[in-house]
Motif scaffolding. Structure first.
Motif, PDB file in Angstrom:
ATOM      1  N   ARG A  11       0.548  -1.100   0.394  1.00  0.00           N
ATOM      2  CA  ARG A  11       0.198   0.577   0.077  1.00  0.00           C
ATOM      3  C   ARG A  11       0.915   1.656   0.087  1.00  0.00           C
ATOM      4  NH1 ARG A  11      -4.039  -2.355   4.396  1.00  0.00           N
ATOM      5  NH2 ARG A  11      -4.453  -4.424   3.324  1.00  0.00           N
ATOM      6  N   ASN A  12       2.448   1.114  -0.426  1.00  0.00           N
ATOM      7  CA  ASN A  12       3.152   2.608  -0.119  1.00  0.00           C
ATOM      8  C   ASN A  12       3.151   3.046   0.893  1.00  0.00           C
ATOM      9  OD1 ASN A  12       3.375   0.767  -3.465  1.00  0.00           O
ATOM     10  ND2 ASN A  12       1.650   1.892  -3.805  1.00  0.00           N
ATOM     11  N   PRO A  13       3.589   2.408   2.055  1.00  0.00           N
ATOM     12  CA  PRO A  13       3.541   3.399   2.953  1.00  0.00           C
ATOM     13  C   PRO A  13       5.158   4.176   2.772  1.00  0.00           C
ATOM     14  CG  PRO A  13       4.004   1.248   3.941  1.00  0.00           C
ATOM     15  CD  PRO A  13       3.301   1.618   2.122  1.00  0.00           C
ATOM     16  N   ALA A  14       5.127   5.547   3.334  1.00  0.00           N
ATOM     17  CA  ALA A  14       7.202   5.560   3.394  1.00  0.00           C
ATOM     18  C   ALA A  14       7.529   5.110   4.269  1.00  0.00           C
ATOM     19  CB  ALA A  14       6.407   7.372   3.992  1.00  0.00           C
ATOM     20  N   SER A  15       6.916   4.557   5.946  1.00  0.00           N
ATOM     21  CA  SER A  15       7.394   3.468   6.031  1.00  0.00           C
ATOM     22  C   SER A  15       7.050   2.875   7.103  1.00  0.00           C
ATOM     23  CB  SER A  15       8.952   4.232   7.347  1.00  0.00           C
ATOM     24  OG  SER A  15       8.090   5.046   8.257  1.00  0.00           O
ATOM     25  N   ILE A  16       7.535   1.546   7.491  1.00  0.00           N
ATOM     26  CA  ILE A  16       6.669   0.438   8.187  1.00  0.00           C
ATOM     27  C   ILE A  16       7.951   0.108   9.221  1.00  0.00           C
ATOM     28  CG2 ILE A  16       5.587  -1.592   9.059  1.00  0.00           C
ATOM     29  CD1 ILE A  16       4.794  -1.718   6.385  1.00  0.00           C
ATOM     30  N   GLN A  17       7.629   0.404  10.843  1.00  0.00           N
ATOM     31  CA  GLN A  17       8.649   0.320  11.355  1.00  0.00           C
ATOM     32  C   GLN A  17       7.685  -0.784  12.430  1.00  0.00           C
ATOM     33  OE1 GLN A  17       9.454   3.551  13.295  1.00  0.00           O
ATOM     34  NE2 GLN A  17      11.609   3.322  12.966  1.00  0.00           N
TER      35      GLN A  17
END
Ligand code: PRP
Length: 180
Positions: free
Chosen positions: A117-123
């Motif tokens: 879903r094209n998030p800027a980042s995933i932590q």
């Protein structure tokens, strides 16, 4: 202490202290940002609610239900998404909140779904990280409160057959409860 619990691993006070410190760290690391914080139900519900009250950011919250264990003490190997988030995470900084990272199967599957879903980042933020040789993914936590060994832990959201989630501490379940 509950009679099915053999020992307390982390007391209510130890958990509160660790969650507070983690909330501070996440707040500092995301200064000026507005992350979407996604709790993976059901196990994360208590950790999530305590953690977000220690995060001083303009954040949004959502939840996902992903299950991997059924009622067995050993992972079934399958991950099912039973409830998806309704937040649009495209371009957003996402923090996934879990109660325990065991084989990492659940989080690897959830992360893969959310990455599309094209998030800027995933932590990844987990309360407990199980030190085990059974990890199926090289996914690691960006944030965690405690490492645990290969015991069966319950309480503070974690269950065995849906029980013990409401314990205020994290304890080791007696072997005779899950080995029949
Ligand atoms: C547990 C836990 C994690 C997952 C960790 O969930 O909450 O989501 O297992 O194990 P893994 O790293 O080996 O995938 P469960 O499926 O038991 O559901 P629950 O959160 O409702 O307890």
């Amino acid at each position: 202490m509950h009679s099915d619990v053999g020992s307390i691993l982390f007391s209510e006070e130890q958990i509160a202290e660790a969650v507070k410190a983690l909330g501070k760290r996440i707040t500092a690391d995301h200064a000026g940002k507005s992350p979407v914080i996604i709790g993976i139900l059901k196990g994360s519900f208590i950790f999530m609610s305590d953690l977000v009250r220690n995060i001083d950011l303009d954040c949004e919250l959502d939840f996902m239900i992903a299950k991997s264990y059924g009622n067995a003490a050993v992972s079934s190997g399958k991950v099912r998404v039973l409830k998806d988030i309704d937040t649009d995470i495209a371009g957003r900084d996402v923090i996934i909140v879990e109660d325990i990272l065991d084989t990492a199967r659940t989080l690897a599957a959830v992360k893969e779904i959310l990455m599309e879903r094209n998030p800027a980042s995933i932590q990844i933020c987990t309360l407990l990280d199980k030190v085990t040789t059974k990890k199926v993914s090289d996914l690691r936590a960006d944030y965690k409160c405690f490492d645990v060994g290969d015991e069966f832990v319950v309480g503070y959201g974690l269950d065995y057959a849906e029980r013990y989630r409401n314990l205020k501490y994290i304890g080791v379940l007696k072997r005779e409860i899950y080995e029949h």
